[in-house]
Design an enzyme around this catalytic site. Structure first.
Site, short mmCIF file in Angstrom:
data_model
loop_
_atom_site.label_atom_id
_atom_site.label_comp_id
_atom_site.label_asym_id
_atom_site.label_seq_id
_atom_site.Cartn_x
_atom_site.Cartn_y
_atom_site.Cartn_z
CG HIS A 95 -1.82 1.23 1.24
ND1 HIS A 95 -2.86 1.39 0.34
CD2 HIS A 95 -1.82 2.35 2.02
CE1 HIS A 95 -3.47 2.54 0.58
NE2 HIS A 95 -2.85 3.14 1.59
CB SER A 96 1.01 4.28 0.31
OG SER A 96 1.35 5.64 0.14
#
Length: 250
Positions: A95-96
């Protein structure tokens, strides 16, 4: 004094290994994040997958170690740890900033002729889009304001001055890694790739998420959820179902 293996140093397991040939899901935290952020996901997947979460240096139980503020260097270190784990289908979820690291790990594994069963990239624009943010250059108040805006870290941490001193170096170092990362063109992945994004993410447009399709010759899927950068929190059940189906041929 007992020696800690690289696997134990870099990877956290929050539940027992499942029986059979369940997939192994390796999760990569966001900038400023730690392995414990994925504990709810690991718990939800416990009966269907073995979940291992990467713990980057400079936080929690690794807080005394030097930070690694370069995505490529970080990915190579993690690749060396993950490469021997070949007894189960390997799924990567990031994520990210973690999506960039996961992508680079998948690329490095493929270069070693090691197959990834599925790559999930969440809350991150496709790597061919340059990152021109400069949050890592802001003063402490500016960095804290950005983290609060994205709502990725419990804001109560920033009410405790001692905790702020502990976590800010890791957050700033991760932002430096994320914002200075540059994609190095090379052979595309061949594994399935699924991109997840929030429809109101200030960091990633739906088009930028959709363009992850250019980074693989394998099947591609885009899932758009209501919400901002940390849409995962509100849609954890749907994410668990996606990861549960991420086996070869799924």
């Amino acid at each position: 004094m007992s020696l800690v293996s690289d696997t134990d140093l870099w990877l956290r397991r929050f539940h027992d290994e499942p029986q059979g040939d369940a997939p192994r899901v390796v999760c990569f935290p966001h900038a400023g994040g730690a392995a414990s952020w994925y504990m709810p996901l690991a718990t939800a997947l416990a009966s269907r997958a073995e979940v291992l979460v990467v713990q980057y240096p400079g936080r929690q139980d690794r807080r005394t170690e030097p930070l690694i503020d370069d995505v490529h260097v970080l990915a190579q270190r993690i690749t060396d740890v993950v490469a021997p784990l070949r007894d189960r289908p390997l799924v990567l979820f990031g994520h990210s900033m973690g999506a960039s690291v996961a992508f680079e790990v998948a690329t490095a594994l493929q270069a070693r002729s090691l197959e990834v069963a599925h790559l999930f990239v969440s809350g991150r624009r496709a790597p061919q889009y340059p990152h021109d943010e400069k949050v890592h250059r802001l003063d402490d108040a500016g960095v804290i304001a950005e983290v609060r805006r994205l709502a990725g870290t419990d804001s109560r941490i920033f009410d405790d001055e001692e905790l702020v001193r502990m976590v800010l170096p890791a957050i700033r170092g991760d932002y430096r890694a994320a914002e200075t990362y540059r994609y190095r063109p090379g052979p595309p992945l061949t594994c399935p790739v699924t991109a997840l994004t929030g429809d109101d993410d200030p960091k990633t447009t739906v088009k930028q998420a959709a363009d992850w399709e250019e980074r693989t010759t394998g099947p591609f899927r885009l899932r758009v959820f209501p919400g901002g950068h940390f849409f995962l929190t509100a849609h954890s059940k749907a994410v668990v179902e996606l990861l549960s189906g991420a086996t070869p041929g799924a």
